[in-house]
Motif scaffolding. Structure first.
Motif: not given
Length: 247
Positions: A200-216
């Motif tokens: 998730f963090r790698a994709l954010q660093h790659d420029g994708l505007a992600l805000d949701t990490l759905s797990m648990g």
């Protein structure tokens, strides 16, 4: 003492919220950062209505037909007629394996599809999302662990798929979802969750505007929150065991 399975839905929901808040505080996080999705698969409409009345704002379903029947029973729904004003009730998340012949209904009736694992599926959802509705929120389901029964895009292929999906009209790529292998050891639970969080963090660093990490889920929400989950999907701990037979 009353068995947890016999407690009212509102009481179980309150207990889950307390677990989320405690886990967030232990991780140095704000509990408000974490969104609770109540997984209502095979649960009766009465139980879902009780959860909504107790303030549950997000519902997750695994089967399109079952979900649509519940949406219709619970009140005004999204996308039934072109130009319809979107409903103001709970947000509906599709979290199961989505068949190609169900994508048109899913695109029109859900607010989120969290189980996108291939480009063809994303393209169908984008094409079939009604133009009068806001873009459909989607997450990529990532296959972590070696369980052949689990769906999801392989970790090594997730970045390429994420960039392709992010460019589709009528979709909004929000983040990643996974169903980690079941573990009882908190350290192993955290290790699986950490794998998704690092991607998730790698994709954010790659420029994708992600805000949701759905797990648990019910048994590992603390580990997921410790590793950065922004959304947890809780079934049994909110609704109790799934009833047998027809719902």
């Amino acid at each position: 003492m009353t068995d947890v399975s016999e407690r009212p839905v509102a009481a179980r929901l309150g207990a889950v919220r307390e677990r989320i808040a405690a886990a967030a505080r232990a991780a140095g996080r704000d509990p408000a950062e974490i969104r609770l999705v109540g997984v209502s698969k095979r649960q009766p409409v009465a139980a879902i209505r009780a959860a909504i009345d107790a303030g549950l704002a997000d519902l997750g379903e695994n089967f399109v037909q079952e979900a649509v029947a519940k949406m219709d029973a619970l009140g005004p729904v999204l996308g039934t007629v072109p130009g319809t004003v979107p409903r103001t009730g709970p947000k509906w998340h599709f979290i199961g394996a989505l068949q190609s012949n169900k994508t048109a209904v899913a695109a029109a009736r859900f607010d989120w599809v969290q189980s996108v694992d291939r480009l063809k599926l994303a393209e169908r959802l984008s094409r079939q999302r009604p133009a009068e509705l806001p873009p459909l929120n989607v997450c990529l389901q990532v296959h972590i662990g070696a369980e052949a029964s689990k769906a999801g895009v392989p970790v090594a292929e997730a970045a390429a798929l994420a960039h392709q999906v992010a460019g589709l009209p009528q979709l909004r790529l929000r983040g990643l979802m996974a169903v980690p292998p079941p573990e009882t050891d908190p350290a192993r639970q955290r290790a699986w969750c950490r794998q998704l969080a690092e991607l998730f963090r790698a994709l954010q660093h790659d420029g994708l505007a992600l805000d949701t990490l759905s797990m648990g889920m019910s048994d590992d929400l603390e580990a997921a929150i410790a590793e950065g989950a922004t959304m947890v999907r809780i079934g049994t701990a909110v609704f109790g065991p799934r009833p047998a037979g027809p719902i």
